[in-house]
Scaffold this motif. Structure first.
Motif, PDB file in Angstrom:
ATOM      1  N   LEU A 698       0.814  -1.217   0.000  1.00 27.08           N
ATOM      2  CA  LEU A 698       0.000   0.000   0.000  1.00 27.08           C
ATOM      3  C   LEU A 698       0.847   1.266   0.000  1.00 27.08           C
ATOM      4  O   LEU A 698       0.380   2.324  -0.429  1.00 27.08           O
ATOM      5  CB  LEU A 698      -0.942  -0.004   1.209  1.00 27.08           C
ATOM      6  CG  LEU A 698      -2.089  -1.013   1.169  1.00 27.08           C
ATOM      7  CD1 LEU A 698      -2.995  -0.824   2.387  1.00 27.08           C
ATOM      8  CD2 LEU A 698      -2.897  -0.881  -0.108  1.00 27.08           C
ATOM      9  N   ARG A 699       2.091   1.177   0.458  1.00 20.79           N
ATOM     10  CA  ARG A 699       2.947   2.358   0.405  1.00 20.79           C
ATOM     11  C   ARG A 699       3.257   2.746  -1.031  1.00 20.79           C
ATOM     12  O   ARG A 699       3.350   3.931  -1.364  1.00 20.79           O
ATOM     13  CB  ARG A 699       4.240   2.099   1.190  1.00 20.79           C
ATOM     14  CG  ARG A 699       4.025   1.952   2.697  1.00 20.79           C
ATOM     15  CD  ARG A 699       5.278   1.483   3.385  1.00 20.79           C
ATOM     16  NE  ARG A 699       5.661   0.151   2.945  1.00 20.79           N
ATOM     17  CZ  ARG A 699       6.720  -0.526   3.399  1.00 20.79           C
ATOM     18  NH1 ARG A 699       7.494   0.036   4.328  1.00 20.79           N
ATOM     19  NH2 ARG A 699       6.995  -1.731   2.942  1.00 20.79           N
ATOM     20  N   VAL A 700       3.368   1.752  -1.879  1.00 18.16           N
ATOM     21  CA  VAL A 700       3.556   2.026  -3.312  1.00 18.16           C
ATOM     22  C   VAL A 700       2.261   2.557  -3.907  1.00 18.16           C
ATOM     23  O   VAL A 700       2.262   3.498  -4.709  1.00 18.16           O
ATOM     24  CB  VAL A 700       4.014   0.746  -4.048  1.00 18.16           C
ATOM     25  CG1 VAL A 700       4.121   1.003  -5.551  1.00 18.16           C
ATOM     26  CG2 VAL A 700       5.342   0.255  -3.488  1.00 18.16           C
ATOM     27  N   CYS A 701       1.144   1.978  -3.498  1.00 22.01           N
ATOM     28  CA  CYS A 701      -0.158   2.413  -4.029  1.00 22.01           C
ATOM     29  C   CYS A 701      -0.441   3.871  -3.677  1.00 22.01           C
ATOM     30  O   CYS A 701      -1.050   4.600  -4.460  1.00 22.01           O
ATOM     31  CB  CYS A 701      -1.269   1.527  -3.482  1.00 22.01           C
ATOM     32  SG  CYS A 701      -1.130  -0.206  -3.952  1.00 22.01           S
ATOM     33  N   GLU A 702      -0.013   4.288  -2.485  1.00 22.08           N
ATOM     34  CA  GLU A 702      -0.271   5.662  -2.061  1.00 22.08           C
ATOM     35  C   GLU A 702       0.470   6.685  -2.910  1.00 22.08           C
ATOM     36  O   GLU A 702       0.042   7.830  -3.027  1.00 22.08           O
ATOM     37  CB  GLU A 702       0.102   5.817  -0.583  1.00 22.08           C
ATOM     38  CG  GLU A 702      -0.904   5.140   0.352  1.00 22.08           C
ATOM     39  CD  GLU A 702      -0.391   5.026   1.773  1.00 22.08           C
ATOM     40  OE1 GLU A 702       0.770   5.443   2.012  1.00 22.08           O
ATOM     41  OE2 GLU A 702      -1.132   4.507   2.627  1.00 22.08           O
ATOM     42  N   THR A 703       1.575   6.277  -3.519  1.00 18.40           N
ATOM     43  CA  THR A 703       2.267   7.185  -4.436  1.00 18.40           C
ATOM     44  C   THR A 703       1.565   7.243  -5.780  1.00 18.40           C
ATOM     45  O   THR A 703       1.678   8.229  -6.503  1.00 18.40           O
ATOM     46  CB  THR A 703       3.724   6.730  -4.643  1.00 18.40           C
ATOM     47  OG1 THR A 703       3.732   5.444  -5.292  1.00 18.40           O
ATOM     48  CG2 THR A 703       4.450   6.634  -3.320  1.00 18.40           C
ATOM     49  N   CYS A 704       0.817   6.191  -6.110  1.00 21.45           N
ATOM     50  CA  CYS A 704       0.072   6.151  -7.372  1.00 21.45           C
ATOM     51  C   CYS A 704      -1.256   6.875  -7.254  1.00 21.45           C
ATOM     52  O   CYS A 704      -1.744   7.475  -8.219  1.00 21.45           O
ATOM     53  CB  CYS A 704      -0.153   4.700  -7.785  1.00 21.45           C
ATOM     54  SG  CYS A 704      -1.079   4.486  -9.314  1.00 21.45           S
ATOM     55  N   VAL A 705      -1.866   6.802  -6.065  1.00 23.66           N
ATOM     56  CA  VAL A 705      -3.144   7.466  -5.807  1.00 23.66           C
ATOM     57  C   VAL A 705      -2.928   8.460  -4.680  1.00 23.66           C
ATOM     58  O   VAL A 705      -3.362   8.233  -3.541  1.00 23.66           O
ATOM     59  CB  VAL A 705      -4.248   6.449  -5.438  1.00 23.66           C
ATOM     60  CG1 VAL A 705      -5.628   7.117  -5.459  1.00 23.66           C
ATOM     61  CG2 VAL A 705      -4.232   5.258  -6.370  1.00 23.66           C
TER      62      VAL A 705
END
Length: 956
Positions: A698-705
């Protein structure tokens, strides 16, 4: 979510959190009998499910809390800055300059990019159609000018005509009348759509009716008629419906018309002559109202009559009312009298159990009780007033106690405090006053209007053994025998004689009161009315005897709103299961329809019952929507599927899955894409590049969204949904591996390859010497590789080629692909999307299919359609799209790297070797999947799940 829906959602969450175990049907004190035991593993599984349901509900609550916080914050900020802008002088002076400058820079005056606005226009048009879209857009996006939105006149004309035809075809399906007996296989549900604002009316005609019906075994739901969205939704799943006191205004008629569309044969019910204008005008109580009030009353009478006639069947509270209904033109009329109920009997018994007045206490007062209710009873009281006054003058012990509004004749002023006036009060408090009275009265003005009234006042007094004096209206005359169980008084002398007789004789009051109580208990007790009056009118509920397995298919789109590969699969599998002996129902979305609220709507397609709901544009509501969840719950309870199959559920939300968990219905999920893992659905970042995560971080996802605060709650809900699925189906091995790497139960993951429409004739191959024909079907989205297609062809130096682009929005009335600015040497043509019947025609036009998708597709329907028709495929790899392609044998692999160079090289190579395509035949097409094979495997999976479910229930 409106206030009612939000209240029900919060209440439901509270129930689950308070007692999740009982909700699942698991009791801590499970009965133990000789030779029987509880399977501990099964019990533990149910307990874990209950715990996870609470986790899911808590995540849902946090999700919607974040949503509301964000909305309020954004609105407050927007209001503040808008106020500052609009009130500044510079804003007003520079408005024209800003508008011109913004448009020149490709932005609207608000700063919004023009292309974003155009895309929004398309989305709204796709969802709601072009009719009236200019006004809707101006309301939603006020920075769009009202003029010049749609471009050239020819495009505007095309859009309107195409949209009109498309909408008309859809409406013909959604709004067509359903055949009779379509609810025969529904679980019985009695719906009462009612006016509940008059408590005493609601008590006798609604809550008593519910009590009686439930005693007969019916499941009953009551809804207020002006809650039209909920009422319309409940109509879709009920098997009987009564409209109590519902007017024939616009909303009321919409409800009644919908009941007829669903072939429900509705009843209209009332306990008053409010539908007969002639009788109402003769009622002198109208004279007590103002002119405006009288006009409103008479206008309402006309509306009630309209509703009565529209229903065509009626329920009356008295014989006189039933006769008036027949004279109005309704032949099918039943009489169900106002009666006693559990509340009244409980209160009455408690009051009668209280100690009687002790001997020696002051018994000098004789209380005559009158429950007036409203001031419309002024004229009724006047018929008895002379007799009552004479009796009070003759016997100074008599006191008059009035509860409610009443204008007394001035002659009563001389009686001073012997006349007591009290305000209206709760029903329990009302009965307590009545129980303390010595005599009850029920005067009514003679005439047809009052002959239609019921004998409620007599019943309320009689159940307390209080003797009554009543006017000889029909309902009173039917039950009262003067001098035995009450008194009928037609003249002032009758009123005086009866009151004095009762006032002067304590034993007579007691005997008549007790006889009245015995008589009404025999005739009006709840069980008697239910069996003798309610049962003959409505019948007993008949539960269907299911002989075939029952499947419910859930997909965000369904015919007539077919859109996307998942929808085609869902539709084909639903039809295939019918052919294989299952009963199938559908849950899906629908577009907004003119003049129809955002309610559920049931329709029929391919002999399947489908329940459709509008889905919101709000992305959070599309992820978790309690309102749609409750509609789905009612559909599952009505149709009773043995298994539910979820396909693409984005827009409908995860609350549907929780409903299955709570109701104990096994379910299967087909993982058509990455929606269950990725907030952006396709594992594609904003820059159009594929996200190569295998295990989601989710840390990667938070940079995408960026700015998304709901991702952890989203993941919790998704994991909880997938954790309890009986099977998780993937169209391809590579897609299955993505889910297997993300804590999805591996023992339930199964590959179920999608079928497709196979060719009905041989492919028309390319002729020698003609340009190579390429085709692309992915629309204008970057995730499908559309920008790469343009770049690749613009980079070609050769001109001996043709490209056919499919624009799937043309049939919706607008373009999403415009090639006028492309700088290419070959020929480019844009055509509308093709139907399953037109697949062969499309592939006859091309030699090569381009499939440069920028994510690991779960399957790739178009790829299989091409391979089955001997069309060469250029596709990205890896991913489900490439699993039936062997590089160099029936297609060409290109890298999934977001670059156009690989696609350009593949196209150039094919142009260099064009002769290969002239007699090309795919040597591997025999291994391609079919709908039949997919359906056979799916049926086998259903049977496995149902067998497992049966075994688990044996444990108890």
């Amino acid at each position: 979510m409106d206030s009612h829906e939000e209240e029900r959602h919060v209440s439901g969450m509270t129930d689950v959190m308070r007692d999740p175990v009982s909700l699942l049907g698991v009791k801590e004190d499970l009965p133990q009998s000789e030779g029987a035991s509880v399977d501990d593993a099964f019990l533990q599984k149910q307990l874990h499910l209950a715990e996870d349901l609470v986790v899911g509900y808590r995540a849902s609550a946090r999700l919607h809390s974040l949503r509301s916080d964000g909305m309020f914050s954004a609105l407050a900020s927007e209001r503040h800055y808008r106020h500052l802008e609009r009130t500044s002088l510079s804003w007003k002076v520079t408005m024209p300059l800003r508008a011109v400058r913004s448009l020149a820079a490709g932005r609207m005056p608000s700063g919004r990019p023009v292309k974003e606005v155009v895309q929004r226009v398309r989305e709204i048009a796709q969802d709601e159609g072009w009719r009236g879209v200019a006004e809707r857009l101006h309301a939603r996006l006020p920075d769009i000018p009202r003029i010049g939105v749609f471009g050239r006149k020819s495009v505007r004309s095309l859009s309107r005509s195409t949209e009109k035809e498309s909408r008309k075809r859809a409406e013909d399906v959604y709004l067509s009348s359903l055949p009779a007996r379509t609810t025969d296989d529904f679980q019985p549900l009695f719906l009462i759509i009612a006016e509940l604002s008059i408590p005493q009316c609601a008590k006798y005609r609604v809550w008593q009716r519910q009590e009686a019906l439930e005693s007969l075994g019916w499941r009953v739901v009551v809804v207020e008629w002006y809650d039209i969205t909920r009422a319309l939704s409940l109509l879709q799943v009920c098997t009987r419906v009564v409209f109590y006191r519902v007017p024939g205004n616009k909303d009321g008629m919409q409800l009644i018309d919908e009941a007829h569309r669903l072939s429900l044969s509705p009843w209209w019910e009332v306990d008053d002559l409010i539908f007969d204008p002639a009788s109402y005008e003769k009622n002198t109580n109208l004279k007590t109202l103002s002119g405006a009030e009288r006009r409103n009353v008479l206008e309402g009478v006309a509306n009630y009559r309209k509703a009565l006639l529209a229903c065509g069947r009626a329920i009356a509270s008295t014989r006189g009312l039933a006769d008036a209904m027949r004279q109005a033109g309704v032949n099918d009329v039943a009489v169900i009298e106002n009666a006693l109920d559990v509340e009244t009997l409980t209160e009455a018994n408690a009051l009668r159990a209280q100690p009687a007045q002790a001997e020696g206490e002051d018994q000098s007062q004789i209380v005559v009780f009158y429950g007036s209710g409203t001031k419309t009873h002024d004229m009724d009281f006047r018929v008895a007033a002379p007799g009552i006054l004479a009796a009070m003058q003759a016997n100074p012990r008599i006191r008059l106690q009035i509860v409610g509004d009443l204008t007394l004749p001035s002659e009563f002023d001389a009686l001073g405090d012997r006349v007591e006036r009290l305000q209206g009060r709760s029903y329990a408090a009302y009965l307590q006053l009545l129980a303390q009275a010595d005599i009850a009265i029920a005067p009514l003005e003679p005439g047809l209007f009052n002959d239609a009234k019921s004998n409620i006042k007599y019943l309320e007094a009689a159940v307390l053994a209080v003797p009554s004096v009543c006017s000889p209206a029909q309902a009173f005359a039917d039950v009262i025998e003067t001098g035995t169980n009450g008194y009928l008084a037609a003249s002032p002398e009758d009123w005086k004689t009866a009151l004095l007789a009762l006032a002067d004789n304590t034993a007579l009051r007691h005997d008549i009161g007790e006889k009245a109580r015995a008589d009404i208990l025999a005739r009006y007790r709840p069980q008697a009315v239910a069996q003798q009056q309610v049962l003959p009118a409505f019948g007993a509920p008949v539960k269907p005897d299911y002989t075939r397995p029952r499947l419910m298919v859930v997909n965000v789109f369904f015919e007539p709103r077919s859109f996307g590969g998942a929808t085609l699969v869902a539709e084909e599998m639903a039809k295939a299961m019918q052919q294989r002996g299952m009963d199938v129902a559908v849950m899906t979305s629908r577009p907004s329809l003119e003049d129809l609220p955002n309610s559920a709507l049931r329709y029929q397609v391919h002999d399947m019952q489908a329940l459709s709901v509008p889905v919101p544009e709000d992305p959070i509501a599309g992820l978790d929507n309690p309102a749609i969840g409750e509609i789905f719950r009612s559909w599952v309870q009505a149709w009773q599927p043995e298994i539910v199959h979820f396909h693409a559920t984005q827009g409908l939300g995860t609350s549907l899955v929780r409903v299955c968990q709570e109701l104990g219905v096994p379910y299967i999920v087909t993982l058509h894409d990455a929606w269950w893992l990725c907030d952006r659905q396709f594992m594609v970042q904003k820059n159009g590049r594929y996200c190569f995560q295998k295990t989601i971080d989710l840390r990667v996802c938070e940079t995408c969204v960026p700015g998304a605060r709901h991702l952890s709650e989203r993941m919790l809900m998704m994991q909880e949904c997938l954790k309890y699925a009986s099977r998780l189906l993937s169209p391809s091995r590579s897609h299955l591996e993505l889910y297997a790497a993300n804590s999805v139960p591996a023992d339930r993951l199964v590959v179920n390859r999608n079928g497709f429409v196979w060719p009905k004739r041989p492919h028309l191959r390319r002729k020698p010497g003609v340009p190579v024909r390429f085709g692309y079907v992915g629309g204008n989205e970057a995730v499908k590789g559309f920008p790469l297609v343009r770049k690749a062809f613009e980079a070609l130096e050769r001109t001996d080629w043709e490209l056919v682009l499919v624009d799937n929005t043309l049939k919706l009335g607008f373009k999403s692909i415009d090639t006028r600015l492309w700088k290419v040497g070959g020929k480019v043509e844009v055509i509308p999307s093709y139907t399953p019947e037109e697949v062969d025609d499309f592939f006859d036009r091309i030699d090569v299919l381009l499939f440069p998708s920028q994510w690991k597709e779960s399957f790739g329907l178009t790829v299989r359609e091409a391979l089955a028709r001997d069309v060469w495929v250029v596709t990205t790899a890896p991913g489900g799209q490439s699993e039936d392609v062997v590089d160099g044998v029936n297609g060409t692999y290109i890298e999934l790297d977001g670059q156009s160079e690989g696609l350009r090289r593949a196209i150039s190579s094919l142009l260099e070797n064009a002769a290969m395509l002239e007699n090309y035949e795919n040597p591997l097409k025999g291994a391609l999947p079919t709908y039949s094979a997919q359906a056979d495997q799916l049926l086998s999976l259903y049977e496995e799940v149902l067998s497992e479910e049966k075994q688990s229930r044996v444990c108890l």
